[in-house]
Scaffold this active site. Structure first.
Site, PDB file in Angstrom:
ATOM      1  N   CYS A  18       0.805  -1.206  -0.124  1.00 45.62           N
ATOM      2  CA  CYS A  18      -0.120   0.255  -0.055  1.00 45.62           C
ATOM      3  C   CYS A  18       0.863   1.224   0.094  1.00 45.62           C
ATOM      4  O   CYS A  18       1.839   1.389   0.933  1.00 45.62           O
ATOM      5  CB  CYS A  18      -0.929   0.109   1.101  1.00 45.62           C
ATOM      6  SG  CYS A  18      -1.922   1.447   1.362  1.00 45.62           S
ATOM      7  N   GLY A  67      -7.098  -0.923 -13.466  1.00 45.19           N
ATOM      8  CA  GLY A  67      -7.823  -0.135 -14.602  1.00 45.19           C
ATOM      9  C   GLY A  67      -8.702  -1.255 -15.436  1.00 45.19           C
ATOM     10  O   GLY A  67      -9.109  -0.623 -16.498  1.00 45.19           O
TER      11      GLY A  67
HETATM   12  C1  FMN Z   1     -10.409   3.204  -2.228  1.00 46.48           C
HETATM   13  C2  FMN Z   1      -9.406   2.313  -2.560  1.00 46.48           C
HETATM   14  C3  FMN Z   1      -9.084   1.382  -1.469  1.00 46.48           C
HETATM   15  C4  FMN Z   1      -7.981   0.500  -1.757  1.00 46.48           C
HETATM   16  N1  FMN Z   1      -7.876  -0.400  -0.569  1.00 46.48           N
HETATM   17  C5  FMN Z   1      -6.910  -1.433  -0.636  1.00 46.48           C
HETATM   18  C6  FMN Z   1      -6.775  -2.145   0.420  1.00 46.48           C
HETATM   19  O1  FMN Z   1      -7.182  -2.257   1.358  1.00 46.48           O
HETATM   20  N2  FMN Z   1      -5.762  -3.212   0.040  1.00 46.48           N
HETATM   21  C7  FMN Z   1      -5.030  -3.279  -1.077  1.00 46.48           C
HETATM   22  O2  FMN Z   1      -4.274  -4.360  -1.177  1.00 46.48           O
HETATM   23  N3  FMN Z   1      -5.265  -2.466  -2.274  1.00 46.48           N
HETATM   24  C8  FMN Z   1      -6.300  -1.553  -2.052  1.00 46.48           C
HETATM   25  N4  FMN Z   1      -6.614  -1.005  -2.925  1.00 46.48           N
HETATM   26  C9  FMN Z   1      -5.852  -0.940  -4.371  1.00 46.48           C
HETATM   27  C10 FMN Z   1      -6.823  -1.974  -5.191  1.00 46.48           C
HETATM   28  O3  FMN Z   1      -6.927  -3.330  -4.859  1.00 46.48           O
HETATM   29  C11 FMN Z   1      -6.194  -2.040  -6.614  1.00 46.48           C
HETATM   30  O4  FMN Z   1      -4.796  -2.865  -6.644  1.00 46.48           O
HETATM   31  C12 FMN Z   1      -5.899  -0.848  -7.351  1.00 46.48           C
HETATM   32  O5  FMN Z   1      -6.666   0.132  -6.926  1.00 46.48           O
HETATM   33  C13 FMN Z   1      -5.847  -0.969  -8.949  1.00 46.48           C
HETATM   34  O6  FMN Z   1      -6.920  -1.736  -9.293  1.00 46.48           O
HETATM   35  P1  FMN Z   1      -7.922  -0.725 -10.035  1.00 46.48           P
HETATM   36  O7  FMN Z   1      -7.559   0.105 -10.924  1.00 46.48           O
HETATM   37  O8  FMN Z   1      -8.861  -1.810 -10.730  1.00 46.48           O
HETATM   38  O9  FMN Z   1      -8.680  -0.106  -8.952  1.00 46.48           O
HETATM   39  C14 FMN Z   1      -7.594   0.003  -3.017  1.00 46.48           C
HETATM   40  C15 FMN Z   1      -7.857   0.935  -3.990  1.00 46.48           C
HETATM   41  C16 FMN Z   1      -8.832   2.141  -3.763  1.00 46.48           C
HETATM   42  C17 FMN Z   1      -9.092   2.794  -4.989  1.00 46.48           C
END
Ligand code: FMN
Length: 305
Positions: free
Chosen positions: A127, A244
């Site tokens: 993170c 994405g």
């Molecule tokens: C609001 C938010 C909260 C997230 N919380 C976590 C989390 O608690 N643990 C984690 O491993 N990734 C977390 N992520 C990352 C997502 O799991 C993911 O890896 C990242 O957003 C990329 O994917 P996406 O573009 O489909 O959102 C979070 C992302 C967002 C936007």
């Protein structure tokens, strides 16, 4: 067509809910399962409750969002109750618990207390805006990653361990190899990019209370794809692709790059949970129209051309 079996999980389709979006309560996770997700990854949690950062913690950008939620979570005991409540859906929709910590002991303790309620663990060592230093400082370092993963693998024998990596490193394949050498059963690529910043153009004040946050959504897809593509050539364990994905064409790109499983996060905020069924249906149609019998035929296709 989309059914697959991986890490001992029988899946109706390869699309998982990504950690952090709708993964806090059992009711929201059940709703995502009903909407057609093949599997669920919970919001990350650790031993102690963590309030995360103060609002605002999320801001829209062109092509995605920046968030500084800061791994807010209710702590392991409260999360255990939510996980217990998910038992009824697990034979159809497997549940992966995303866990974090600052030491090997904390990771092992959280895993031990919840292992009977989950189908796998995803170790969040990545993170970019974690409160209290629990974040990507582990996943940026191959030795620290090795130590955490091998400690959890030695402790937890019968639940698969997935390791979620950060793209914010010079060479992600080094960290991926370290995690594999330590016994990881699969990898998730990628966590949010950055951190990044948005400023209110009228006042000059940073919009997020924590100022910086992780970037997610369609704008990070090329980085996520690159990470999957490079890592596929480096390790022999399955990869979850995330970053994405908002339609079946994005899903196909990740499969071609080498991901066997996919996760969707930010796009749910735009499209709603129905995105799982839409992408599944479109993906199945594409495979059928192009003469494929199942998803595994196209995993890593780009490397064979
Ligand atoms: C609001 C938010 C909260 C997230 N919380 C976590 C989390 O608690 N643990 C984690 O491993 N990734 C977390 N992520 C990352 C997502 O799991 C993911 O890896 C990242 O957003 C990329 O994917 P996406 O573009 O489909 O959102 C979070 C992302 C967002 C936007």
């Amino acid at each position: 067509m989309l059914e697959t079996e991986i890490l001992g999980m029988k899946l109706s389709n390869p699309l998982f809910l990504a950690a952090g979006i709708l993964g806090t309560t059992s009711s929201s996770m059940k709703m995502v399962a009903r909407a057609g997700a093949g599997g669920i990854v919970t919001k990350s949690f650790s031993i102690e409750p963590n309030n995360g950062y103060d609002n605002p913690t999320i801001v829209k950008i062109e092509g995605g969002v920046i968030n500084s939620v800061g791994l807010a979570s209710p702590g392991v005991e409260a999360k255990k109750e939510e996980l217990k409540d998910l038992n009824e859906i697990r034979d159809k929709t497997p549940v992966i618990a995303s866990i974090y910590g600052d030491t090997e002991e904390v990771f092992c303790d959280v895993a031990n207390r919840t292992k009977e309620y989950v189908d796998a663990f995803e170790l969040n060592v990545s993170c970019p805006h974690a409160k209290c230093g629990f974040g990507s400082n582990i996943g940026e370092d191959p030795d620290l990653t090795y130590d955490i993963v091998s400690a959890v693998k030695n402790e937890i024998k019968d639940v698969p361990i997935v390791v979620k990596l950060t793209p914010n490193v010079t060479d992600i394949t080094k960290i991926a190899k370290s995690a594999e050498d330590a016994g990881a059963d699969a990898l998730t690529l990628i966590n949010s990019v950055g951190p990044g910043l948005r400023i209110d153009y009228k006042t000059g004040k940073p919009i997020l209370n924590h100022i910086l946050g992780g970037i997610a959504g369609p704008m990070i897809k090329p980085i996520a794809l690159k990470c999957v593509y490079q890592t596929y050539k480096t390790v022999d364990i399955p990869l979850f692709g995330v970053g994405g994905i908002r339609n079946y064409k994005d899903a196909l790109e990740f499969l071609y790059a080498g991901a066997s499983l996919l996760q969707i996060g930010t796009s749910i905020m735009y499209e709603g949970p129905s995105i799982f069924k839409t992408i599944s249906d479109d993906l199945a149609k594409f495979l059928e129209e192009n003469g494929y019998k199942n998803v595994s035929e196209i995993v890593g296709l780009s490397h064979r051309l």
